[in-house]
Design a protein around this motif. Structure first.
Motif, PDB file in Angstrom:
ATOM      1  N   ARG A   1       0.854  -1.190   0.000  1.00  0.00           N
ATOM      2  CA  ARG A   1       0.000   0.000   0.000  1.00  0.00           C
ATOM      3  C   ARG A   1       0.887   1.236   0.000  1.00  0.00           C
ATOM      4  O   ARG A   1       1.638   1.482   0.941  1.00  0.00           O
ATOM      5  N   GLN A   2       0.795   1.999  -1.071  1.00  0.00           N
ATOM      6  CA  GLN A   2       1.638   3.179  -1.257  1.00  0.00           C
ATOM      7  C   GLN A   2       0.808   4.451  -1.093  1.00  0.00           C
ATOM      8  O   GLN A   2      -0.281   4.565  -1.632  1.00  0.00           O
ATOM      9  N   TRP A   3       1.326   5.392  -0.325  1.00  0.00           N
ATOM     10  CA  TRP A   3       0.706   6.704  -0.122  1.00  0.00           C
ATOM     11  C   TRP A   3      -0.749   6.569   0.327  1.00  0.00           C
ATOM     12  O   TRP A   3      -1.677   6.971  -0.395  1.00  0.00           O
ATOM     13  N   PRO A   4      -0.999   6.021   1.507  1.00  0.00           N
ATOM     14  CA  PRO A   4      -2.381   5.773   1.940  1.00  0.00           C
ATOM     15  C   PRO A   4      -3.166   7.032   2.270  1.00  0.00           C
ATOM     16  O   PRO A   4      -4.395   6.966   2.378  1.00  0.00           O
ATOM     17  N   ASN A   5      -2.508   8.175   2.441  1.00  0.00           N
ATOM     18  CA  ASN A   5      -3.226   9.396   2.797  1.00  0.00           C
ATOM     19  C   ASN A   5      -4.122   9.879   1.654  1.00  0.00           C
ATOM     20  O   ASN A   5      -3.748   9.835   0.478  1.00  0.00           O
TER      21      ASN A   5
ATOM     22  N   VAL B   1      14.277   5.471   2.873  1.00  0.00           N
ATOM     23  CA  VAL B   1      14.969   4.510   3.737  1.00  0.00           C
ATOM     24  C   VAL B   1      13.922   3.513   4.212  1.00  0.00           C
ATOM     25  O   VAL B   1      12.866   3.912   4.722  1.00  0.00           O
ATOM     26  N   ASN B   2      14.218   2.200   4.044  1.00  0.00           N
ATOM     27  CA  ASN B   2      13.176   1.192   4.189  1.00  0.00           C
ATOM     28  C   ASN B   2      13.570   0.106   5.185  1.00  0.00           C
ATOM     29  O   ASN B   2      14.237  -0.877   4.823  1.00  0.00           O
ATOM     30  N   PRO B   3      13.177   0.232   6.446  1.00  0.00           N
ATOM     31  CA  PRO B   3      13.419  -0.859   7.398  1.00  0.00           C
ATOM     32  C   PRO B   3      12.530  -2.051   7.093  1.00  0.00           C
ATOM     33  O   PRO B   3      11.380  -1.902   6.671  1.00  0.00           O
ATOM     34  N   VAL B   4      13.064  -3.258   7.307  1.00  0.00           N
ATOM     35  CA  VAL B   4      12.338  -4.501   7.038  1.00  0.00           C
ATOM     36  C   VAL B   4      12.489  -5.437   8.233  1.00  0.00           C
ATOM     37  O   VAL B   4      13.471  -5.367   8.974  1.00  0.00           O
ATOM     38  N   ALA B   5      11.504  -6.304   8.424  1.00  0.00           N
ATOM     39  CA  ALA B   5      11.546  -7.282   9.502  1.00  0.00           C
ATOM     40  C   ALA B   5      10.801  -8.529   9.080  1.00  0.00           C
ATOM     41  O   ALA B   5       9.829  -8.458   8.310  1.00  0.00           O
ATOM     42  N   THR B   6      11.249  -9.682   9.570  1.00  0.00           N
ATOM     43  CA  THR B   6      10.634 -10.962   9.228  1.00  0.00           C
ATOM     44  C   THR B   6      10.561 -11.836  10.474  1.00  0.00           C
ATOM     45  O   THR B   6      11.485 -11.838  11.291  1.00  0.00           O
ATOM     46  N   VAL B   7       9.460 -12.564  10.620  1.00  0.00           N
ATOM     47  CA  VAL B   7       9.274 -13.524  11.705  1.00  0.00           C
ATOM     48  C   VAL B   7       8.928 -14.875  11.092  1.00  0.00           C
ATOM     49  O   VAL B   7       8.062 -14.956  10.205  1.00  0.00           O
TER      50      VAL B   7
ATOM     51  N   TYR C   1       7.377  -7.621   7.036  1.00  0.00           N
ATOM     52  CA  TYR C   1       6.798  -6.274   6.999  1.00  0.00           C
ATOM     53  C   TYR C   1       7.907  -5.276   6.686  1.00  0.00           C
ATOM     54  O   TYR C   1       9.043  -5.403   7.188  1.00  0.00           O
ATOM     55  N   SER C   2       7.590  -4.290   5.878  1.00  0.00           N
ATOM     56  CA  SER C   2       8.533  -3.207   5.584  1.00  0.00           C
ATOM     57  C   SER C   2       7.774  -1.889   5.490  1.00  0.00           C
ATOM     58  O   SER C   2       6.572  -1.859   5.205  1.00  0.00           O
ATOM     59  N   TYR C   3       8.493  -0.819   5.763  1.00  0.00           N
ATOM     60  CA  TYR C   3       7.910   0.523   5.700  1.00  0.00           C
ATOM     61  C   TYR C   3       8.904   1.450   5.020  1.00  0.00           C
ATOM     62  O   TYR C   3      10.042   1.599   5.482  1.00  0.00           O
ATOM     63  N   ASP C   4       8.498   2.046   3.909  1.00  0.00           N
ATOM     64  CA  ASP C   4       9.359   2.971   3.173  1.00  0.00           C
ATOM     65  C   ASP C   4       9.177   4.377   3.723  1.00  0.00           C
ATOM     66  O   ASP C   4       8.075   4.943   3.665  1.00  0.00           O
ATOM     67  N   ILE C   5      10.251   4.943   4.249  1.00  0.00           N
ATOM     68  CA  ILE C   5      10.234   6.294   4.802  1.00  0.00           C
ATOM     69  C   ILE C   5      10.717   7.256   3.730  1.00  0.00           C
ATOM     70  O   ILE C   5      11.877   7.203   3.298  1.00  0.00           O
ATOM     71  N   ASN C   6       9.844   8.116   3.276  1.00  0.00           N
ATOM     72  CA  ASN C   6      10.163   9.033   2.195  1.00  0.00           C
ATOM     73  C   ASN C   6      11.196  10.063   2.636  1.00  0.00           C
ATOM     74  O   ASN C   6      11.081  10.678   3.694  1.00  0.00           O
ATOM     75  N   THR C   7      12.223  10.281   1.807  1.00  0.00           N
ATOM     76  CA  THR C   7      13.248  11.290   2.083  1.00  0.00           C
ATOM     77  C   THR C   7      13.364  12.315   0.959  1.00  0.00           C
ATOM     78  O   THR C   7      14.264  13.146   0.978  1.00  0.00           O
ATOM     79  N   SER C   8      12.481  12.256  -0.018  1.00  0.00           N
ATOM     80  CA  SER C   8      12.605  13.093  -1.215  1.00  0.00           C
ATOM     81  C   SER C   8      11.893  14.426  -1.103  1.00  0.00           C
ATOM     82  O   SER C   8      11.961  15.241  -2.012  1.00  0.00           O
TER      83      SER C   8
ATOM     84  N   GLY D   1       6.297  15.243   0.129  1.00  0.00           N
ATOM     85  CA  GLY D   1       5.159  15.657   0.947  1.00  0.00           C
ATOM     86  C   GLY D   1       4.710  14.566   1.882  1.00  0.00           C
ATOM     87  O   GLY D   1       5.306  13.480   1.952  1.00  0.00           O
ATOM     88  N   ARG D   2       3.659  14.829   2.631  1.00  0.00           N
ATOM     89  CA  ARG D   2       3.129  13.850   3.580  1.00  0.00           C
ATOM     90  C   ARG D   2       2.260  12.832   2.843  1.00  0.00           C
ATOM     91  O   ARG D   2       1.081  13.058   2.609  1.00  0.00           O
ATOM     92  N   THR D   3       2.870  11.730   2.516  1.00  0.00           N
ATOM     93  CA  THR D   3       2.175  10.701   1.742  1.00  0.00           C
ATOM     94  C   THR D   3       1.706   9.541   2.599  1.00  0.00           C
ATOM     95  O   THR D   3       0.923   8.712   2.142  1.00  0.00           O
ATOM     96  N   GLY D   4       2.192   9.447   3.826  1.00  0.00           N
ATOM     97  CA  GLY D   4       1.866   8.290   4.657  1.00  0.00           C
ATOM     98  C   GLY D   4       2.791   7.125   4.446  1.00  0.00           C
ATOM     99  O   GLY D   4       2.593   6.058   5.029  1.00  0.00           O
ATOM    100  N   GLY D   5       3.840   7.301   3.615  1.00  0.00           N
ATOM    101  CA  GLY D   5       4.805   6.234   3.405  1.00  0.00           C
ATOM    102  C   GLY D   5       4.251   5.083   2.600  1.00  0.00           C
ATOM    103  O   GLY D   5       3.208   5.172   1.949  1.00  0.00           O
ATOM    104  N   ILE D   6       4.978   3.971   2.639  1.00  0.00           N
ATOM    105  CA  ILE D   6       4.600   2.769   1.897  1.00  0.00           C
ATOM    106  C   ILE D   6       4.698   1.575   2.834  1.00  0.00           C
ATOM    107  O   ILE D   6       5.756   1.302   3.407  1.00  0.00           O
TER     108      ILE D   6
END
Length: 342
Positions: free
Chosen positions: A54-58, A278-284, A293-300, A303-308
């Motif tokens: 899910r990209q830019w949920p806002n 910058v995209n932290p990732v984790a696996t169980v 699960y991963s979350y893309d933190i926008n650095t560009s 604007g406020r997109t809500g990340g990915i």
């Protein structure tokens, strides 16, 4: 039809519009089948997986992508699989669906090195809700009411297009590293919504690889037994769009954590950002299942997109595999790499 509406309408039909680009996944290492058909059945046993991105949920900018695959060996060298993908955009009403069959063939070039050839082909469909457009001649100037369908000939076009698609790739791997190249849309299918249009779908190039370290030699009080470290990269290019993902994942047995960076190597403007996220990732791991699960933190500064947000669920059978050499070693390593080598 006003000039503004005409401009927007034409913009939606541009070949380089955003929906002409293929969706990508941050957790490509968990679902390598989405990268390269040569990964088909590389786990050397039954495996399957699903992914949701899910990209830019806002607001109404949301973009959703789902991917699924299943594969297994047909013979010692031949692997067969099935993949499906659905991609939708809320703002435009655009939807892209594809269903492909995939096959891979492994050749042992030496005791350590293997080469896999992969091919994937199937049906693709792109939908767009042109019927939802409101044009000027549909509005009654006196009352402001909508008086029915438009008579503008430019609006009389197909809402759906279907096409045959062809992808191919190659993968070289050994016990500690892998390197692959894949190309999508080799046949350049026409994706124009107009009856006599000609908009070939741009080919998508992916160059990917990784290196595996076994950290078992480190003191046990520092890391659990069987801990591993994997460095991975994935360069993607489609027409003018390019992206390079580089990151590392540390596997602690049942858990793993890592971080990736998304880089725009070929910036088209002077003020373009080199680092876009910058995209932290984790696996169980739960037995035969793996949840990521991963979350893309926008650095560009877009604007406020809500990340990915991206979720993956992978299943790999632990059933003994009579066709696989060193199966138990590969099964352990596949716990994080997303596939098993050799």
């Amino acid at each position: 039809m006003s000039n503004t509406i005409k401009y927007l309408f034409l913009l939606l039909l541009k070949p380089m519009a955003i929906w002409a680009q293929d969706p990508i996944f941050t957790q490509f290492y968990n679902i390598p089948e989405a990268l390269n058909p040569a990964f088909t059945a590389s786990a050397n046993t039954w495996n399957a997986g699903i992914a949701h991105r899910r990209q830019w949920p806002n607001d109404n900018r949301r973009i959703d992508t789902q991917y699924a695959f299943v594969s297994n060996l047909a013979t010692d060298e031949l692997g067969l699989g099935l993949t499906a993908q659905n991609h939708s955009e809320v703002f435009t009403g655009y939807n892209y669906f594809k269903l492909n069959g995939a096959a891979s063939y492994r050749v042992d070039v030496s005791y350590d090195w293997h080469i896999r050839f992969g091919i994937e082909a199937g049906y693709g469909r792109k939908d767009f809700g042109f019927g939802g457009l409101l044009l000027e001649d549909q509005i009654n100037i006196g009352t402001g009411a909508i008086d029915g369908p438009t008579v503008d000939p430019g609006a009389m076009r197909n809402n759906k297009i279907g096409f045959f698609d062809l992808n191919a790739g190659i993968l070289a791997d050994n016990e500690s590293s892998w390197f692959g190249v894949s190309l999508r849309h080799l046949n350049r299918p026409d994706i124009s919504f107009t009856e006599n249009g000609n908009v070939p779908l741009n080919m998508f190039l992916s160059v990917h690889g990784g290196y595996f370290w076994d950290l078992g030699g480190l003191p046990s009080f520092f890391l659990p037994e069987g801990s591993t470290l994997i460095l991975m990269g994935n360069y993607m290019r489609q027409s003018e769009y390019n992206r390079f993902d580089l990151g590392t994942v540390m596997d602690y047995g049942r858990f793993s954590i890592g971080v990736f960076s998304a880089v725009n190597l070929e910036r088209k403007t002077n003020n373009g950002h080199l680092l876009t996220s910058v995209n932290p990732v984790a696996t169980v791991n739960f037995g035969e299942f793996k949840f990521g699960y991963s979350y893309d933190i926008n650095t560009s500064g877009i604007g406020r997109t809500g990340g990915i947000h991206e979720l993956t669920l992978i299943w790999q059978s632990s059933r003994e595999c009579s066709k696989c050499d060193n199966y138990k070693v590969r099964l352990k390593r596949n716990g994080e790499a997303g596939y098993s080598k050799g």
